[in-house]
Design an enzyme around this catalytic site. Structure first.
Site, PDB file in Angstrom:
ATOM      1  N   LYS A  33      60.664  92.930 100.985  1.00  0.00           N
ATOM      2  CA  LYS A  33      61.878  92.969 100.556  1.00  0.00           C
ATOM      3  C   LYS A  33      62.921  91.808 100.847  1.00  0.00           C
ATOM      4  O   LYS A  33      63.896  92.079 101.217  1.00  0.00           O
ATOM      5  CB  LYS A  33      62.484  94.216 100.940  1.00  0.00           C
ATOM      6  N   HIS A  45      51.975  90.037 104.166  1.00  0.00           N
ATOM      7  CA  HIS A  45      53.413  90.213 104.774  1.00  0.00           C
ATOM      8  C   HIS A  45      52.742  90.326 106.390  1.00  0.00           C
ATOM      9  O   HIS A  45      53.633  90.813 107.316  1.00  0.00           O
ATOM     10  CB  HIS A  45      53.799  91.639 104.605  1.00  0.00           C
ATOM     11  N   SER A  76      67.707  96.752 100.632  1.00  0.00           N
ATOM     12  CA  SER A  76      66.707  96.812  99.689  1.00  0.00           C
ATOM     13  C   SER A  76      65.537  97.710  99.485  1.00  0.00           C
ATOM     14  O   SER A  76      64.966  97.867  98.589  1.00  0.00           O
ATOM     15  CB  SER A  76      66.178  95.262  99.444  1.00  0.00           C
ATOM     16  N   TYR A 105      66.558  83.414 101.720  1.00  0.00           N
ATOM     17  CA  TYR A 105      66.685  84.011 100.298  1.00  0.00           C
ATOM     18  C   TYR A 105      68.526  83.533 100.090  1.00  0.00           C
ATOM     19  O   TYR A 105      68.640  83.180  99.171  1.00  0.00           O
ATOM     20  CB  TYR A 105      66.882  85.612 100.527  1.00  0.00           C
ATOM     21  N   ARG A 139      65.984  94.831  91.260  1.00  0.00           N
ATOM     22  CA  ARG A 139      67.138  95.742  91.464  1.00  0.00           C
ATOM     23  C   ARG A 139      68.136  95.094  91.394  1.00  0.00           C
ATOM     24  O   ARG A 139      68.973  95.043  90.188  1.00  0.00           O
ATOM     25  CB  ARG A 139      67.043  96.301  92.900  1.00  0.00           C
TER      26      ARG A 139
HETATM   27  P1  A3P Z   1      67.625  93.795  95.983  1.00  0.00           P
HETATM   28  O1  A3P Z   1      66.928  95.080  96.350  1.00  0.00           O
HETATM   29  O2  A3P Z   1      68.597  93.571  97.009  1.00  0.00           O
HETATM   30  O3  A3P Z   1      68.045  93.600  94.455  1.00  0.00           O
HETATM   31  P2  A3P Z   1      60.406  91.625  97.467  1.00  0.00           P
HETATM   32  O4  A3P Z   1      60.156  90.741  96.240  1.00  0.00           O
HETATM   33  O5  A3P Z   1      60.073  90.751  98.921  1.00  0.00           O
HETATM   34  O6  A3P Z   1      60.045  92.784  97.186  1.00  0.00           O
HETATM   35  O7  A3P Z   1      62.269  91.469  97.472  1.00  0.00           O
HETATM   36  C1  A3P Z   1      62.742  92.233  96.450  1.00  0.00           C
HETATM   37  C2  A3P Z   1      64.112  91.742  96.360  1.00  0.00           C
HETATM   38  O8  A3P Z   1      64.093  90.450  95.741  1.00  0.00           O
HETATM   39  C3  A3P Z   1      64.929  92.896  95.717  1.00  0.00           C
HETATM   40  O9  A3P Z   1      66.373  92.578  96.221  1.00  0.00           O
HETATM   41  C4  A3P Z   1      64.843  92.120  94.257  1.00  0.00           C
HETATM   42  O10 A3P Z   1      65.953  92.487  93.439  1.00  0.00           O
HETATM   43  C5  A3P Z   1      65.010  90.483  94.472  1.00  0.00           C
HETATM   44  N1  A3P Z   1      64.627  89.841  93.422  1.00  0.00           N
HETATM   45  C6  A3P Z   1      63.275  89.854  92.883  1.00  0.00           C
HETATM   46  N2  A3P Z   1      63.324  88.989  92.029  1.00  0.00           N
HETATM   47  C7  A3P Z   1      64.260  88.024  92.309  1.00  0.00           C
HETATM   48  C8  A3P Z   1      64.583  86.684  91.754  1.00  0.00           C
HETATM   49  N3  A3P Z   1      63.999  86.282  90.741  1.00  0.00           N
HETATM   50  N4  A3P Z   1      65.598  86.193  92.149  1.00  0.00           N
HETATM   51  C9  A3P Z   1      66.536  86.605  93.090  1.00  0.00           C
HETATM   52  N5  A3P Z   1      66.031  88.063  93.823  1.00  0.00           N
HETATM   53  C10 A3P Z   1      65.108  88.739  93.223  1.00  0.00           C
END
Ligand code: A3P
Length: 323
Positions: free
Chosen positions: A69, A132, A162, A220, A287
Site C-alpha cells: 500500500k 514485498h 490505505s 510516493y 482507491r
Molecule cells: P490509497 O488507498 O491511499 O488511495 P499499492 O499499489 O502498493 O497496493 O498501493 C495502493 C495505493 O496506491 C492506493 O492508495 C491506491 O489508490 C494508490 N494508487 C494506485 N495506483 C496509483 C497511481 N497510478 N497513482 C497514484 N496512486 C496510485
C-alpha cells in the site's frame, strides 16, 4: 498449537518452523508469524522460502520492492512502461489492456506460490518482478548480482489508512477485520504484515544510500509532487534514459498520463476482474490516490503517537516523510 485448516496443508518443515516462530493475531483475525524479523501469513511462508532458496537473479533483472500500500501498482505501471516504451508504442501499451499486477508479478505471491521452481524463462527480458520482502530477507542472488532494485516508500500514516480501507473493501465472510483502533495499536508495536514498517523502509533506505547504483529509493509523496522528474530519474537509474528527441516529443509526459491514477482507475481492465493470488478485484488497488488522506480517519492523538514513534525509529537516518 496452531489448529487452523490452512496450517494443516503446509509441509512438515513449514509446520515445524511455524511452531517455533513468534505469533500474533493479524488484522483479519488469523495468526501472523514473525519470520526473519518481519511478520507474515502462514500460507506465504513456504512461497517466501522457495523464493529465497531458488530464485536466480540475472544481471538485467529489475526488482520492484515496497511495503504493501505504498504505491506498488503505480511503480509497476511506470517501470513497465518506461522500460518497454520502444517495444510497445505508448498508444498500444499493454497497460491499457492488462492490470499492472499481471504485467509485473510478485515473486512470493504469484510465482513461487505452491511452486518451488516456477518457469521464469518465458518472462521477456529485462524481467521486471516485484516483492514485498524486506531488504535483509532478499535472496542472495538479488543482493549479489547486477540486477537493480527500485523501492517505493510512503508516509506510514497514509499507508496505514490505505491498507485499512483496502482490507475493509475486500473483506468477506472469511475475514474478521479488527477495528481501526486495534489495527492502529498493532502497527504502533510493529505487528503488521511485512512490518515493522520502519525496519522495512530503513533497510532499503540504507541500502540506497550505501549503493545508489543498485537501489533506487522513491517516495510516493515526491512522485505526486513531481512525477516528471521521478520518471526521468527512474529511467536514468534503469539505464534507459530519455533522449532529447523523446523529451521534445513529450514522451515523459505521455508516460505520466498513461500511468496516472485517474487513467488507470478508469480503464475497463482495472474496473473488472481479479489479478492476484488472493482473488482480490483489480479495482481495489485504485482507491483515492492522494497524499494526506490519513487526516480524515486518524485522531490527532493517533497521528501524534505514530509520528513520534517514526521520529524515534528513523532518527539519524536522514529519512523523513512529507504529510
Ligand atoms: P490509497 O488507498 O491511499 O488511495 P499499492 O499499489 O502498493 O497496493 O498501493 C495502493 C495505493 O496506491 C492506493 O492508495 C491506491 O489508490 C494508490 N494508487 C494506485 N495506483 C496509483 C497511481 N497510478 N497513482 C497514484 N496512486 C496510485
Amino acid at each position: 498449537m496452531e489448529t487452523s485448516a490452512a496450517i494443516g496443508e503446509l509441509s512438515n518443515e513449514i509446520q515445524q518452523l511455524l511452531l517455533n516462530l513468534p505469533r500474533e493475531k493479524g488484522w483479519d483475525g488469523n495468526p501472523i508469524y514473525q519470520y526473519q524479523r518481519f511478520w507474515t501469513q502462514s500460507n506465504l511462508v513456504s512461497a517466501i522460502i522457495s523464493f529465497q532458496r531458488h530464485f536466480q537473479a540475472e544481471d538485467g533483472d529489475i526488482i520492484l520492492t515496497s511495503f504493501p500500500k505504498s504505491g506498488t501498482t503505480w511503480l509497476k505501471a511506470l517501470a513497465f512502461t518506461v522500460v518497454n516504451r520502444t517495444r510497445f508504442p505508448l498508444q498500444n501499451s499493454p497497460l491499457l489492456t492488462t492490470p499492472p499486477h499481471q504485467l509485473v508479478p510478485f515473486l512470493e505471491v504469484d510465482l513461487y506460490w505452491k511452486n518451488e521452481s516456477p518457469n521464469l524463462e518465458d518472462i521477456p527480458k529485462p524481467r521486471i518482478l516485484a516483492t514485498h520482502l524486506p531488504y535483509a530477507s532478499l535472496p542472495n542472488s538479488i543482493l549479489n548480482s547486477g540486477c537493480r532494485i527500485v523501492y517505493v516508500a510512503r508516509n506510514p500514516l497514509d499507508q496505514f489508512i490505505s491498507l485499512w480501507k483496502f482490507l475493509s473493501s475486500v473483506q468477506d465472510q472469511n475475514m474478521n477485520l479488527v477495528s481501526i483502533e486495534e489495527a492502529f495499536e498493532k502497527i504502533c508495536s510493529g505487528v503488521q504484515l511485512c512490518g515493522p514498517i520502519w525496519e522495512h523502509v530503513l533497510g532499503y533506505w540504507k541500502a540506497s544510500q550505501e549503493n545508489p547504483e543498485k537501489v533506487l529509493f522513491l517516495k510516493y509523496e515526491d512522485m505526486q509532487e513531481n512525477i516528471i522528474s521521478n520518471i526521468k530519474n527512474l529511467a536514468n537509474f534503469l539505464g534507459c534514459a530519455f533522449s532529447e528527441v523523446e523529451e521534445t516529443q513529450g514522451v515523459v509526459k505521455e508516460i505520466s498520463k498513461i500511468c496516472s491514477f485517474d487513467n488507470l482507475k478508469n480503464l475497463e481492465v482495472n474496473k473488472n476482474g481479479k489479478s492476484t493470488r488472493f482473488g482480490i478485484g483489480n479495482e481495489a488497488f485504485f482507491r483515492k490516490g492522494s497524499v494526506g488522506d490519513w487526516s480524515n480517519f486518524l485522531t490527532s492523538s493517533m497521528s501524534d503517537r505514530l509520528e513520534k514513534i517514526l521520529e524515534e525509529k528513523l532518527c539519524g537516518s536522514g529519512l523523513s516523510f512529507k504529510k
